[in-house]
Scaffold this active site. Structure first.
Site, short mmCIF file in Angstrom:
data_model
loop_
_atom_site.label_atom_id
_atom_site.label_comp_id
_atom_site.label_asym_id
_atom_site.label_seq_id
_atom_site.Cartn_x
_atom_site.Cartn_y
_atom_site.Cartn_z
N GLU A 76 10.26 -10.93 -43.22
CA GLU A 76 9.47 -12.00 -43.86
C GLU A 76 10.32 -13.04 -44.57
O GLU A 76 10.04 -14.25 -44.48
CB GLU A 76 8.44 -11.38 -44.81
CG GLU A 76 7.22 -10.80 -44.12
CD GLU A 76 7.51 -9.49 -43.42
OE1 GLU A 76 6.72 -9.10 -42.52
OE2 GLU A 76 8.51 -8.83 -43.76
N GLU B 262 -2.92 -4.12 -35.16
CA GLU B 262 -1.58 -3.95 -34.61
C GLU B 262 -1.54 -4.25 -33.12
O GLU B 262 -0.58 -4.83 -32.61
CB GLU B 262 -1.06 -2.53 -34.88
CG GLU B 262 -0.89 -2.18 -36.35
CD GLU B 262 0.30 -2.89 -36.99
OE1 GLU B 262 1.03 -3.61 -36.29
OE2 GLU B 262 0.48 -2.74 -38.21
#
Length: 588
Positions: free
Chosen positions: A448, A165
Site C-alpha cells: 500500500e 477476494e
C-alpha cells in the site's frame, strides 16, 4: 531471453535437484484494442501436478538469512532499478512455476504449494498482467494457456468462494489481461466466473453475502454477528463489474454492483459519509459502530474515488459520496502525532473512542487522496494533507531496523495518548524521533505505501518518491528474498527476523508491479497513463472509457422497505424461540 530463463532454471536445479524445463519465448505480440485475427500463443505444456496441502497448516517460522543490499538509489539509473525489480519478479515466478505451478501460492522457504483461494492458480491469474507489463511474454503465454483450462466448478478444499477476494484477484486479473492483450478468452473466463458469483447478491438490499457455495449455487453469509458483510468487501466489486459490462455490453453486472449504494445513501451516521465496517446484508443496518479507513473498510472508500475517475467525473452520485467521505475523514479521523505536526495519520473510531493506530493497509489513502485532488477541483485543497500522510506512512518503513513497515503501527496523539499506555524504551524512542512505532510487527509483503508512492511520483515527478520506493525495495530484497521467492517476516524491528514462509499472490499483482511502474523513465512513454487507465485495488489496470451506463431496470431499483425489516426480525425471533428446543430434542 531464453538464455536468461535457462540460467534461472539452472539455479533452481542447483537448489533442489529438480526443475521443470523453461518456457519458450516468442516475439512480443502487438495488439490493437480489438485484434482482428486470433492471437497465436506458445503451445501449452502441462506441468506436473504438485502435491498440495489442502488443509492450510499454521504458518511456520524459519530462520532467515540477509542478502547484501543493492546499490543506493543515486548509484543506479531508472532502467537499472527497473531491471532489478524485473529480476525479482522472474526469480519469484520461476520458484512458483517450479514448485507450485497451478496451486494458489508457493511457500518460498519450504518450496511447497498451498491452496488458499480455491485452488485455481491465484498467483497465475493475479500476476499475469505484471508479466505482460514487464515484457515477459513467454511466461505470459504459458499463464494464458493455463487460465484457458481452469474449471471454476472444481474448487479445492472448500466449495465456499469468497466474493471479494475472487473479484479483486481473479476477475481483476482476467479483465486486465484482456485489456493488455486483447485476447477474448479472458473475457469468456471472466463471464463464466462472475456469473457464478452473482447468487451472493440475491439479498433484500443487494448487499452481497460474503461467500457463494459453488456446489449449491447459493449465497452464504459471513461468520460475523448477524451474518454481516464487510464494508470493504461489499464496496469493492464495482470497478470490475462495470468494466465487464462495458466490454460485453451486458449491463446487468454494472447494475448489480451499483445497487449496494442504495443502502448507504439512506444510512445516516454521526460522521456523514463514513460508515461502520460491518453491515447487515438483509436489512442494510449497521452492525456495531467501528469506523476506519483501514482493514475491512479501506477499499470501499478507494472505489468511490476510482469510480469517479473511471466515469470521467460523470457519476455525480459517486462524486458526492466521495467528497463527503473525504471531508469527514479529514474532520474526524486525521491526527497529528505528538511532536510531529508535519505528519498526518489516520485513527479509528470505536463508539466514542479514538484509537491512535493505523495499519499498512490504510496507506493506500495518501495516493488515492492525491488522485482525488488532481481529478476533482472541489478537493484540490486536500493535497497538502495527502503529502503529510504520505510521509507519515513512509516513516513507518524508514523507522524500523529492517526498513520495512509493520502490519499495524501506532503513535502518540496530540494529547499524549497511545493504545499501549505509557511508552518506554524502543517505542518511546521511535515515537519521539519518527512519530510512529510498530504495534503488530509482522510484514506480509504488502504494497500500500508503494502504491501511494507510485501516485505521488506520477503526479508530481518528484524523484524523492522514486528514492523512497527504491529504499523499500532494497529492504524487501535484503530481508525477504528466500529460497524460491519472497517471504514475509515476523518482526520488522528485529535485526534478524524470521521468515513466515508466505508469498501471497498480491506480491506479484501489486508490490512488484508498482515498484516496476514507478521507475518508468519520464523521458519515454510510460506504462499505464493515469489519464487513460484506472487500477483496481489489486493494481489490475482497466481502461477509462467514455461510456454512460443505461438506467437500471425497475426490478433492480428495489429499496429495503419495512417488510424486509419485518422478515429479518421474525427470522431472528424464531431462531431464539426454537433453536433451544431443537438442541434439547437432539439430546434424546
Amino acid at each position: 531471453m531464453l538464455n536468461s530463463i535457462n540460467h534461472r532454471s539452472l539455479f533452481l536445479l542447483w537448489l533442489t535437484t529438480s526443475v521443470t524445463s523453461a518456457a519458450v519465448t516468442t516475439t512480443p505480440p502487438i495488439y490493437n484494442d480489438h485484434p482482428p485475427t486470433k492471437v497465436q500463443f506458445d503451445p501449452y505444456i502441462p506441468r506436473p501436478t504438485p502435491i498440495v496441502d489442502e488443509t492450510i497448516a499454521p504458518v511456520d517460522f524459519y530462520p532467515s538469512r540477509m542478502h547484501e543490499r543493492l546499490p543506493d538509489a543515486h548509484q543506479l539509473t531508472l532502467n537499472e532499478k527497473q531491471q532489478y525489480v524485473k529480476q525479482a519478479m522472474m526469480f519469484a515466478w520461476d520458484g512458483y512455476r517450479t514448485f507450485s505451478w497451478g496451486s494458489d501460492e508457493n511457500r518460498p522457504v519450504s518450496n511447497r504449494p498451498v491452496n488458499t483461494r480455491n485452488g485455481w492458480g491465484a498467483t497465475i491469474v493475479d500476476g499475469i498482467d505484471t508479466l505482460y507489463l514487464m515484457g515477459l511474454y513467454g511466461e505470459f503465454n504459458e499463464a494464458r494457456d493455463y487460465i484457458a483450462n481452469i474449471d471454476w466448478d472444481a474448487t479445492h478444499g472448500s466449495s465456499l468462494v469468497q466474493v471479494f477476494e475472487t473479484t479483486i484477484r481473479y476477475v481483476g486479473g482476467l479483465l486486465s489481461a484482456y485489456e493488455l492483450s486483447g485476447d477474448e478468452m479472458f473475457v469468456e473466463k471472466t463471464v463464466e466466473l462472475v456469473d457464478r458469483l452473482l447468487p451472493a447478491f440475491n439479498t433484500p438490499t443487494g448487499i452481497p453475502y460474503q461467500y457463494v457455495n459453488f456446489r449449491s449455487g447459493k449465497g452464504v453469509k459471513s461468520g460475523f454477528p448477524d451474518g454481516a458483510s464487510c464494508l470493504a468487501e461489499l464496496g469493492t466489486v464495482q470497478l470490475e463489474f462495470t468494466r465487464l459490462s462495458e466490454i460485453t455490453g451486458d449491463w446487468t453486472y454494472h447494475h448489480i454492483g451499483q445497487r449496494v449504494y442504495e443502502t448507504f445513501i439512506q444510512l445516516k451516521t454521526d460522521q456523514p459519509g463514513l460508515f461502520p465496517h460491518l453491515i447487515n446484508p438483509d436489512t442494510g443496518d449497521a452492525v456495531g459502530d467501528y469506523i476506519s479507513w483501514g482493514g475491512m473498510a479501506d477499499s470501499f472508500y478507494e472505489y468511490l474515488i476510482k469510480q469517479h475517475v473511471m466515469a470521467g467525473g460523470k457519476d455525480t452520485e459517486k462524486k458526492d459520496m466521495m467528497v463527503q467521505s473525504i471531508r469527514s475523514m479529514e474532520r474526524y479521523l486525521i491526527t497529528r502525532p505528538k511532536g510531529h505536526p508535519e505528519l498526518a495519520l489516520l485513527s479509528d473510531i470505536n463508539g466514542e473512542t479514538h484509537s491512535p493506530v493505523m495499519d499498512e493497509l490504510a496507506c493506500f489513502a495518501p495516493g488515492n487522496l492525491l488522485l482525488a485532488a488532481r481529478t476533482t477541483p472541489e478537493l484540490a485543497d486536500i493535497e497538502p494533507l495527502a503529502f503529510d500522510m504520505m510521509h507519515g506512512c513512509y516513516n513507518a518503513w524508514a523507522s524500523t531496523r529492517t526498513g520495512i513497515a509493520p502490519e499495524v503501527f501506532a503513535y502518540m496523539d496530540e494529547d499524549g495518548n497511545t493504545v499501549v499506555g505509557n511508552l518506554t524504551g524502543r517505542r518511546e524512542y521511535l515515537a519521539r524521533v519518527h512519530g510512529v512505532f510498530p504495534l503488530a510487527a509482522s510484514y506480509i509483503l504488502r504494497p500500500e505505501t508503494i502504491e501511494s508512492l507510485f501516485y505521488f511520483y506520477r503526479f508530481t515527478h518528484d524523484r524523492r518518491y522514486q528514492d523512497m520506493a527504491w529504499d523499500i525495495f532494497n529492504s524487501i530484497h535484503t530481508y525477504c528474498r528466500a529460497n524460491s521467492g519472497f517471504s514475509g517476516i515476523n518482526n520488522v524491528d528485529a535485526y534478524y527476523p524470521n521468515w513466515d514462509d508466505r508469498q501471497e499472490s498480491f506480491f506479484f499483482a501489486e508490490t512488484l508491479k508498482y515498484l516496476y511502474l514507478i521507475f518508468d523513465d519520464p523521458s519515454t512513454e510510460q506504462h499505464l497513463s493515469l489519464n487513460e487507465w484506472v487500477l483496481n485495488t489489486e493494481a489490475h489496470p482497466f481502461k477509462i472509457m467514455d461510456i454512460i451506463p443505461p438506467p437500471a431496470p425497475p426490478f433492480l431499483k428495489k429499496h429495503v422497505c419495512w417488510i424486509d425489516h419485518a422478515i429479518a426480525f421474525l427470522t431472528q425471533w424464531m431462531k431464539l424461540i426454537f433453536i433451544p428446543y431443537l438442541d434439547l430434542f437432539n439430546q434424546f
